[in-house]
Design a protein around this motif. Structure first.
Motif, short mmCIF file in Angstrom:
data_model
loop_
_atom_site.label_atom_id
_atom_site.label_comp_id
_atom_site.label_asym_id
_atom_site.label_seq_id
_atom_site.Cartn_x
_atom_site.Cartn_y
_atom_site.Cartn_z
N ASP A 48 0.83 -1.22 0.00
CA ASP A 48 0.00 0.00 0.00
C ASP A 48 0.86 1.27 0.00
N PHE A 104 -10.40 13.68 -0.41
CA PHE A 104 -8.98 13.84 -0.72
C PHE A 104 -8.74 13.88 -2.23
N ASP B 127 -5.13 8.65 17.65
CA ASP B 127 -4.81 7.27 17.33
C ASP B 127 -3.85 7.21 16.12
N ASN B 129 -3.28 4.94 14.15
CA ASN B 129 -3.91 4.30 12.99
C ASN B 129 -4.63 5.31 12.10
N ILE B 130 -5.04 6.44 12.72
CA ILE B 130 -5.75 7.47 11.95
C ILE B 130 -4.84 7.98 10.83
N ASP B 132 -2.26 6.49 9.41
CA ASP B 132 -2.11 5.46 8.37
C ASP B 132 -3.38 5.36 7.52
N THR B 133 -4.53 5.43 8.20
CA THR B 133 -5.81 5.34 7.48
C THR B 133 -5.93 6.47 6.46
N LEU B 134 -5.60 7.69 6.90
CA LEU B 134 -5.73 8.84 6.02
C LEU B 134 -4.80 8.72 4.82
N ILE B 135 -3.55 8.33 5.08
CA ILE B 135 -2.59 8.18 3.98
C ILE B 135 -3.07 7.10 3.02
N SER B 136 -3.54 6.01 3.61
CA SER B 136 -4.01 4.90 2.78
C SER B 136 -5.24 5.29 1.96
N LEU B 137 -6.03 6.24 2.48
CA LEU B 137 -7.21 6.69 1.73
C LEU B 137 -6.85 7.69 0.63
N GLY B 138 -5.56 7.97 0.53
CA GLY B 138 -5.10 8.82 -0.57
C GLY B 138 -4.88 10.27 -0.19
N ALA B 139 -4.74 10.55 1.12
CA ALA B 139 -4.50 11.93 1.54
C ALA B 139 -3.06 12.33 1.20
N GLN B 147 -6.18 17.02 8.73
CA GLN B 147 -7.18 16.13 9.30
C GLN B 147 -6.81 15.72 10.74
#
Lengths: 362, 242
Positions: A48, A104, B127, B129-130, B132-139, B147
């Protein structure tokens, strides 16, 4: 679609992954299975593009991601979505959480609204759109995390132990959801799990990771019936591993001597070869006396004594001593009907084709 | 005992009748501390964000230094600033000594470390994980930071409120930089010290009650804010409320 070559990752002076080579095909469900701490999450994070590999490359549709700048990496990352083992939700509504990926990417507000509701419909939570995400249950949160990943219409969906913290009902729900997403959108799904039964239920191909290395890649049948080593065999639920020596072989029909007992197996190994026999517990049938099992269906019939019976869900793990130990998985109903008890002498039947043979040197 | 009771009732009378001198001192206190809080927040929030999000050599040392400055005695800050702002000091040309502006500067310097430290802790309380979640969502990197700051907004607001609490209740800087000049730089804390010294207990008690009321308002705001915080962030600010 994704080609991994010589991938390794070291962190904090520790090697987490080493020499990973792998190809993942477009549209398949590929599952990494392995014990906790074996490196499954690290591989998914590297795919990822959340972390950088120490060495090696990950090619995404021919693009070397490790050599690319952050802009290219971002554009590739936006073609994927990852659901983490412990889903993190932001302190806002469910709908706003699901919408983040679209926000985003600068998707129009009207389009965002319809896509968020479509994603929530798929995971079966349209009624929770206005709820604060932090108030959801674990199962609901995981479904929101899946909706949040789906809404961006990813080409690759990465799921890191998606049911590790869930009860059986929610686990089944998420598994059905994963399969329906794959059917509907033909998304390439890369999943990790330490639950080998889940691996069996979901995977088309499996990669077994142990101590940071991929030790075997293959189909379900390859991994569960043709494991390439003792550790893999143990992990995929094979308890019976017997060392023996091939005494004869006629056209692939070999005889293997294991502590005074002769097994008939299918193997190309030549006489004199030291081998290990792997027998899955569910491949062993149990009868009370000779003749109860037709010789045509079970070439190997061994007389032994039951030494242990341990309940295992709807089954009973039954250990039979015939000079060495065999472990059979007998349904509770069968155990009751046959009146199996510890100390009883029984016949264990095994098909020659159900025995997996690995030469010792291999 | 009777002196205290009498003083208390006289104090209530001073407050109810909106005694001009009491009101003027309270207003000046609020003005100086609010100004210092706003300036400190404008500096501390980006500074805390920069320290939290940037990886650099000596980051740990800087965080420890900031935490050490949480408890720096106000008189030490007062002394250092006095030396800097005095006519012969390097900043003497600005003529800030014994002025409300000088006091704003002093309180700003005093509360920047605690506010910056709490901003860092607030961001750290989100957290992991937040992110990682944001980066993984394409931020993008910037979208991720925005955020995370939004996620920590309540804890950051709490840091600002706590900074205000420290500013309005301190006496060292106000006394040394302001000089406790009547109608010019006299604030609640310095006035209480002075009036108590000369035996004017009703006046001191009146000012004390106002100071306590302000503290009470600060605590109420803090409670309202933290009731919306995650457990992690509450722990950063001294543990979850029961």
């Amino acid at each position: 679609m994704i080609r991994i070559e010589g991938l390794s990752r070291r962190a904090g002076g520790k090697t987490i992954l080493e020499s990973i080579d792998l190809e993942i095909h477009r549209g398949e469900i590929f599952t990494f299975i392995g014990p906790s701490g074996s490196g499954k999450t690290t591989v998914l994070r590297l795919i990822d593009l959340l972390d950088m590999p120490t060495t090696g490359t990950i090619m995404f549709d021919g693009i070397d991601t490790a050599a690319s700048n952050e802009g290219v990496r971002l554009s590739i990352r936006r073609r994927m979505a990852m659901v983490f083992q412990k889903p993190a939700v932001l302190n806002t509504t469910v709908a706003a959480n699901v919408a983040f990926g679209l926000k985003f990417r600068g998707v129009e507000r009207s389009d965002t609204y319809s896509r968020v509701h479509e994603a929530l419909d798929i995971v079966g939570l349209p009624h929770l759109a206005g709820r604060k995400a932090v108030t959801l249950s674990g199962g609901e949160m995981q479904r929101v995390a899946i909706a949040r990943a789906l809404v961006t219409r990813p080409e690759v969906l990465l799921l890191d132990e998606p049911t590790a913290n869930l009860d059986p009902v929610n686990t089944e729900l998420i598994e059905k959801l994963i399969l329906s997403i794959h059917r509907k959108f033909h998304t390439t799904i890369i999943l990790s799990t330490h639950d080998m039964v889940q691996g069996q239920r979901l995977a088309e191909r499996i990669g077994v990771i142990m101590d940071g290395r991929i030790v075997q890649v293959g189909s379900l049948h390859d991994i569960f019936y043709r494991p390439q080593g003792r550790d893999i065999a143990r992990f995929v639920g094979i308890d019976t591993m017997l060392k023996g020596i091939v005494t004869s072989n006629e056209d692939g029909h070999a005889k293997v001597s294991v502590s005074n007992t002769v097994f008939e197996v299918i193997s190309p190994c030549t006489p004199g070869t030291q081998v290990t026999l792997f027998i899955r517990p569910e491949e062993i049938t149990v009868a009370l006396k000779d003749g109860d099992l037709p010789k045509t269906s079970a070439r190997n019939q061994l007389k032994g004594t039951i030494t242990k019976m341990v309940p295992f869900g709807p089954f009973v793990r039954t250990t039979i001593d015939f000079g060495s130990d065999l472990t059979a998985l007998v349904t509770r109903r069968s155990a009751d009907e046959l009146g199996l008890t510890v100390g009883m002498t029984i016949i264990a039947g095994i098909k020659a084709t159900a025995i997996h043979v690995i030469p010792e040197s291999g | 005992m009777s002196e205290i009771i009498t003083g208390f009732f006289q104090a209530i009378h001073l407050i109810i009748t909106l005694n001009p001198e009491v009101m003027q001192i309270a207003a000046l206190s609020l003005f100086i501390s609010l100004a210092a809080t706003i300036i400190a927040a404008v500096i501390s929030i980006p500074l805390g964000g920069l320290i939290y999000f940037k990886e650099f050599r000596g980051k740990r040392v800087i965080i420890v230094l900031i935490q050490t400055l949480y408890s720096v005695p106000t008189v030490v800050v007062g002394l250092v600033l006095y030396l800097l702002l005095s006519r012969s000091g390097p900043l003497g040309v600005f003529g800030l000594l014994f002025t409300p502006e000088g006091m704003v500067l002093g309180q700003t310097v005093l509360i920047i470390p605690i506010m910056t430290g709490l901003v860092i802790a607030a961001l750290g309380g989100v957290d992991r994980n937040i992110s990682d979640t944001l980066i993984s969502l394409g931020a993008t990197g910037f979208q991720t930071i925005v955020q995370i700051v939004r996620e920590a907004r309540l804890a950051i607001l709490s840091a600002v409120v706590l900074g205000f609490g420290r500013a309005i209740s301190e006496v060292g800087v106000a006394m040394m930089i302001g000089g406790n000049i009547r109608d010019a730089t006299r604030v609640l804390t310095t006035a209480i010290a002075l009036q108590t010294g000369i035996g004017d207990f009703p006046f001191s008690i009146a000012l004390g009650i106002i100071l306590l009321l302000i503290a009470l308002v600060v605590v109420i705001i803090m409670n309202l804010i933290t009731s919306g915080l995650s457990f992690e962030s509450q722990a950063v600010l001294g543990g979850p409320r029961t």
